[in-house]
Design a protein around this motif. Sequence first.
Motif, PDB file in Angstrom:
ATOM      1  N   PRO A 103       0.858  -1.220  -0.008  1.00 57.77           N
ATOM      2  CA  PRO A 103      -0.143  -0.023   0.066  1.00 57.77           C
ATOM      3  C   PRO A 103       0.810   1.386  -0.074  1.00 57.77           C
ATOM      4  O   PRO A 103       0.292   2.337   0.046  1.00 57.77           O
ATOM      5  N   ASN A 104       2.154   1.053  -0.044  1.00 62.13           N
ATOM      6  CA  ASN A 104       3.033   2.353   0.415  1.00 62.13           C
ATOM      7  C   ASN A 104       3.994   2.917  -1.005  1.00 62.13           C
ATOM      8  O   ASN A 104       4.960   3.503  -0.724  1.00 62.13           O
ATOM      9  N   GLY A 105       3.410   2.590  -2.099  1.00 62.82           N
ATOM     10  CA  GLY A 105       4.038   3.419  -3.351  1.00 62.82           C
ATOM     11  C   GLY A 105       5.260   2.207  -3.825  1.00 62.82           C
ATOM     12  O   GLY A 105       5.825   3.029  -4.948  1.00 62.82           O
ATOM     13  N   SER A 182      -1.390 -17.535   7.075  1.00 69.19           N
ATOM     14  CA  SER A 182      -0.524 -17.731   5.894  1.00 69.19           C
ATOM     15  C   SER A 182      -1.051 -17.450   4.607  1.00 69.19           C
ATOM     16  O   SER A 182      -2.404 -17.250   4.683  1.00 69.19           O
ATOM     17  N   LEU A 183      -0.260 -16.998   3.473  1.00 66.33           N
ATOM     18  CA  LEU A 183      -0.419 -16.364   2.420  1.00 66.33           C
ATOM     19  C   LEU A 183      -0.080 -17.422   1.170  1.00 66.33           C
ATOM     20  O   LEU A 183       0.903 -18.123   1.339  1.00 66.33           O
ATOM     21  N   PHE A 184      -0.541 -16.982  -0.057  1.00 70.25           N
ATOM     22  CA  PHE A 184      -0.234 -17.607  -0.983  1.00 70.25           C
ATOM     23  C   PHE A 184      -0.107 -16.652  -2.230  1.00 70.25           C
ATOM     24  O   PHE A 184      -1.281 -15.942  -2.252  1.00 70.25           O
ATOM     25  N   ARG A 185       1.049 -16.572  -2.900  1.00 72.35           N
ATOM     26  CA  ARG A 185       1.063 -15.522  -3.917  1.00 72.35           C
ATOM     27  C   ARG A 185       1.447 -16.084  -5.204  1.00 72.35           C
ATOM     28  O   ARG A 185       2.536 -16.983  -5.276  1.00 72.35           O
ATOM     29  N   ILE A 186       1.076 -15.856  -6.330  1.00 73.69           N
ATOM     30  CA  ILE A 186       1.565 -16.048  -7.742  1.00 73.69           C
ATOM     31  C   ILE A 186       1.924 -14.896  -8.383  1.00 73.69           C
ATOM     32  O   ILE A 186       0.980 -13.791  -8.519  1.00 73.69           O
ATOM     33  N   HIS A 211      13.685  -7.223  -0.418  1.00 78.69           N
ATOM     34  CA  HIS A 211      12.859  -7.102   0.715  1.00 78.69           C
ATOM     35  C   HIS A 211      13.163  -8.473   1.647  1.00 78.69           C
ATOM     36  O   HIS A 211      13.781  -9.284   0.938  1.00 78.69           O
ATOM     37  N   THR A 212      12.702  -8.418   2.855  1.00 72.28           N
ATOM     38  CA  THR A 212      12.729  -9.603   3.409  1.00 72.28           C
ATOM     39  C   THR A 212      11.217 -10.099   3.633  1.00 72.28           C
ATOM     40  O   THR A 212      10.468  -9.227   3.728  1.00 72.28           O
ATOM     41  N   ASP A 213      10.849 -11.486   3.806  1.00 73.59           N
ATOM     42  CA  ASP A 213       9.496 -11.688   3.905  1.00 73.59           C
ATOM     43  C   ASP A 213       9.112 -11.830   5.693  1.00 73.59           C
ATOM     44  O   ASP A 213      10.119 -12.449   6.248  1.00 73.59           O
ATOM     45  N   TYR A 283       4.531 -19.879  -1.003  1.00 76.88           N
ATOM     46  CA  TYR A 283       3.773 -19.884  -0.063  1.00 76.88           C
ATOM     47  C   TYR A 283       4.303 -19.416   1.253  1.00 76.88           C
ATOM     48  O   TYR A 283       5.710 -19.613   1.332  1.00 76.88           O
ATOM     49  N   PHE A 284       3.763 -18.516   2.020  1.00 74.15           N
ATOM     50  CA  PHE A 284       4.342 -17.764   3.292  1.00 74.15           C
ATOM     51  C   PHE A 284       3.760 -18.438   4.479  1.00 74.15           C
ATOM     52  O   PHE A 284       2.454 -18.063   4.681  1.00 74.15           O
ATOM     53  N   GLY A 285       4.282 -19.160   5.217  1.00 75.41           N
ATOM     54  CA  GLY A 285       4.069 -19.779   6.382  1.00 75.41           C
ATOM     55  C   GLY A 285       3.882 -18.619   7.596  1.00 75.41           C
ATOM     56  O   GLY A 285       5.111 -18.421   7.983  1.00 75.41           O
ATOM     57  N   ALA A 321       4.358  -3.817   9.246  1.00 75.13           N
ATOM     58  CA  ALA A 321       5.020  -3.998   7.993  1.00 75.13           C
ATOM     59  C   ALA A 321       4.269  -3.421   6.879  1.00 75.13           C
ATOM     60  O   ALA A 321       4.628  -2.718   6.093  1.00 75.13           O
ATOM     61  N   TYR A 322       2.726  -3.352   7.091  1.00 75.68           N
ATOM     62  CA  TYR A 322       1.934  -2.743   6.072  1.00 75.68           C
ATOM     63  C   TYR A 322       2.063  -1.404   6.142  1.00 75.68           C
ATOM     64  O   TYR A 322       1.719  -0.589   5.096  1.00 75.68           O
ATOM     65  N   LYS A 323       2.576  -0.526   7.103  1.00 69.92           N
ATOM     66  CA  LYS A 323       2.907   0.854   7.005  1.00 69.92           C
ATOM     67  C   LYS A 323       4.243   1.006   6.610  1.00 69.92           C
ATOM     68  O   LYS A 323       4.879   2.050   6.345  1.00 69.92           O
ATOM     69  N   SER A 324       5.122  -0.042   6.030  1.00 66.25           N
ATOM     70  CA  SER A 324       6.583   0.078   5.764  1.00 66.25           C
ATOM     71  C   SER A 324       6.751  -0.132   4.120  1.00 66.25           C
ATOM     72  O   SER A 324       5.595  -0.619   3.515  1.00 66.25           O
ATOM     73  N   ARG A 325       7.841   0.438   3.733  1.00 66.44           N
ATOM     74  CA  ARG A 325       8.086   0.253   2.361  1.00 66.44           C
ATOM     75  C   ARG A 325       8.934  -0.893   2.324  1.00 66.44           C
ATOM     76  O   ARG A 325       9.453  -1.617   3.173  1.00 66.44           O
ATOM     77  N   LEU A 326       8.798  -1.588   0.875  1.00 67.78           N
ATOM     78  CA  LEU A 326       9.120  -2.944   0.481  1.00 67.78           C
ATOM     79  C   LEU A 326      10.644  -3.241   1.039  1.00 67.78           C
ATOM     80  O   LEU A 326      10.929  -4.321   1.812  1.00 67.78           O
ATOM     81  N   ASN A 329      14.116  -2.043   6.604  1.00 67.47           N
ATOM     82  CA  ASN A 329      14.066  -3.218   7.550  1.00 67.47           C
ATOM     83  C   ASN A 329      13.156  -3.249   8.587  1.00 67.47           C
ATOM     84  O   ASN A 329      12.972  -2.180   9.645  1.00 67.47           O
ATOM     85  N   ARG A 330      12.132  -4.020   8.755  1.00 65.26           N
ATOM     86  CA  ARG A 330      11.040  -4.082   9.517  1.00 65.26           C
ATOM     87  C   ARG A 330      11.064  -4.689  10.966  1.00 65.26           C
ATOM     88  O   ARG A 330      10.402  -4.120  11.778  1.00 65.26           O
ATOM     89  N   LEU A 331      12.460  -5.112  11.218  1.00 60.24           N
ATOM     90  CA  LEU A 331      12.503  -5.425  12.451  1.00 60.24           C
ATOM     91  C   LEU A 331      13.704  -4.506  13.543  1.00 60.24           C
ATOM     92  O   LEU A 331      13.307  -4.688  14.712  1.00 60.24           O
TER      93      LEU A 331
HETATM   94  C1  LIG Z   1       5.270  -3.016   0.636  1.00 57.60           C
HETATM   95  C2  LIG Z   1       4.761  -4.201   0.997  1.00 57.60           C
HETATM   96  C3  LIG Z   1       4.456  -5.480   0.544  1.00 57.60           C
HETATM   97  C4  LIG Z   1       4.108  -6.378   1.411  1.00 57.60           C
HETATM   98  C5  LIG Z   1       3.523  -5.678   2.426  1.00 57.60           C
HETATM   99  C6  LIG Z   1       4.570  -4.406   2.706  1.00 57.60           C
HETATM  100  O1  LIG Z   1       4.101  -3.305   3.402  1.00 57.60           O
HETATM  101  C7  LIG Z   1       5.832  -4.778   3.276  1.00 57.60           C
HETATM  102  C8  LIG Z   1       5.912  -6.394   3.234  1.00 57.60           C
HETATM  103  C9  LIG Z   1       5.763  -6.820   1.871  1.00 57.60           C
HETATM  104  C10 LIG Z   1       5.431  -8.217   1.860  1.00 57.60           C
HETATM  105  C11 LIG Z   1       6.795  -8.997   1.246  1.00 57.60           C
HETATM  106  C12 LIG Z   1       6.594 -10.553   1.266  1.00 57.60           C
HETATM  107  C13 LIG Z   1       5.224 -10.969   0.625  1.00 57.60           C
HETATM  108  O2  LIG Z   1       5.447 -10.898  -0.807  1.00 57.60           O
HETATM  109  C14 LIG Z   1       4.088 -10.267   1.216  1.00 57.60           C
HETATM  110  C15 LIG Z   1       2.774 -10.731   0.741  1.00 57.60           C
HETATM  111  C16 LIG Z   1       4.223  -9.930   2.758  1.00 57.60           C
HETATM  112  O3  LIG Z   1       3.683 -10.782   3.414  1.00 57.60           O
HETATM  113  O4  LIG Z   1       4.993  -9.020   2.917  1.00 57.60           O
HETATM  114  C17 LIG Z   1       4.468  -8.844   0.903  1.00 57.60           C
HETATM  115  C18 LIG Z   1       3.441  -7.508   1.072  1.00 57.60           C
HETATM  116  C19 LIG Z   1       2.294  -7.300   0.133  1.00 57.60           C
HETATM  117  O5  LIG Z   1       2.629  -7.395  -0.963  1.00 57.60           O
HETATM  118  O6  LIG Z   1       1.251  -7.247   0.489  1.00 57.60           O
END
Ligand SMILES: C=C1C[C@]23C[C@@]1(O)CC[C@H]2[C@@]12CC[C@H](O)[C@@](C)(C(=O)O1)[C@H]2[C@@H]3C(=O)O
Length: 337
Positions: A103-105, A182-186, A211-213, A283-285, A321-326, A329-331
Amino acid sequence: MVVLSMPATNDQFSIIKNSCKSPPSYFPSNIPLIDLSKPDIKNQLVKACEEFGFFKVINHGVPIEFINKLELQAIKFFSSPLSQKEKTGPPDPFGYGNKTIGPNGDVGWVEYILLSTNSEFNYQKFASILGVNPQDIRCAVNDYVSSMKKMACEILEMLAEGLKIHPKNVFSKLIMDEKSDSLFRINHYPPYCSDEIQEFNGRNLIGFGEHTDPQIISLLRSNNTCGLQISLVDGHWISVPPDQNSFFINVGDSLQVMTNGRFKSVKHRVLANNVKSRLSMIYFGGPPLSEKIGPLPSLLMKGDQDSLYKEFTWFEYKKSAYKSRLADNRLVQFEKV
Ligand SMILES: C=C1C[C@]23C[C@@]1(O)CC[C@H]2[C@@]12CC[C@H](O)[C@@](C)(C(=O)O1)[C@H]2[C@@H]3C(=O)O
Ligand SMILES: O=C(O)CCC(=O)C(=O)O
Ligand SMILES: [Fe+2]
């Protein structure tokens, strides 16, 4: 070839002075290779997570038909007209996304589908574009994701054993929990057209920025197109040669914290390609939202080491994390000073 929607301009996308090739000294033998069919691989796994936070897995046992079935549907989806695909977006955070990441550009030369692995996820819109029953697409995703979960658990349990932590399901129970987030992304990276996006003297266009996951562990499978790179501790980027028959596993931020920094959440990125399209499924566990994440007490006692991180819930981490840029360093904000 899939044509992305907006007319792309050179300055919209990051470019990187690099190429699919890496400096020979870093290529590619360093990437740990783990044969899941072999006995006693727990120490190799621990070493890979400590040194790289990344490894390649062969003999994984994931049925090829699960992979092919889903990949075929993904190709069909991404080949559909943009106006159709957009009906399943924008990602909020789930759904179809095109060029914008998060969500951050952040932007990249990528289109994607991001899903929750939660059983309540609604596949109706995807199914109508694919001309199939929602149940068919749900099944294809569930079969694939169940195999990912199984492999992730196997690996996490061996890691716990390798670290001599009891019980061995300390990590795996988090992703087995029915509330696991958990998430799944294609991801689909179409070949970029050099007429629209000029190559800049050998510099590459960024598909998915560094980025890091945030989660515990990520399991990635791609077609045979290169693009994925990982960052070494010394800051060098190395290209990961693609292998459609293998999986690539990376440590996420949460596992780094739970191991008090012993395992490394690896920085990675994807470079776009001007010849072939890349398709990856990840797959993101992740743990349940209410789960407290912090260094495991047993690791602190053993190493006689101070905790490097403040404890937080997965909900708190995700919110920040969702307020951060890709590339952020979120930690850092959870590190103890
Ligand atoms: C810029 C962003 C996309 C992300 C959410 C975030 O604000 C920061 C972490 C990003 C990331 C990286 C790994 C995965 O692809 C992801 C799904 C996740 O969990 O964190 C993405 C987020 C996203 O694309 O929504
Ligand atoms: O698409 C890829 O190969 C990797 C993408 C990635 O790192 C991610 O989606 O978090
Ligand atoms: Fe990633």
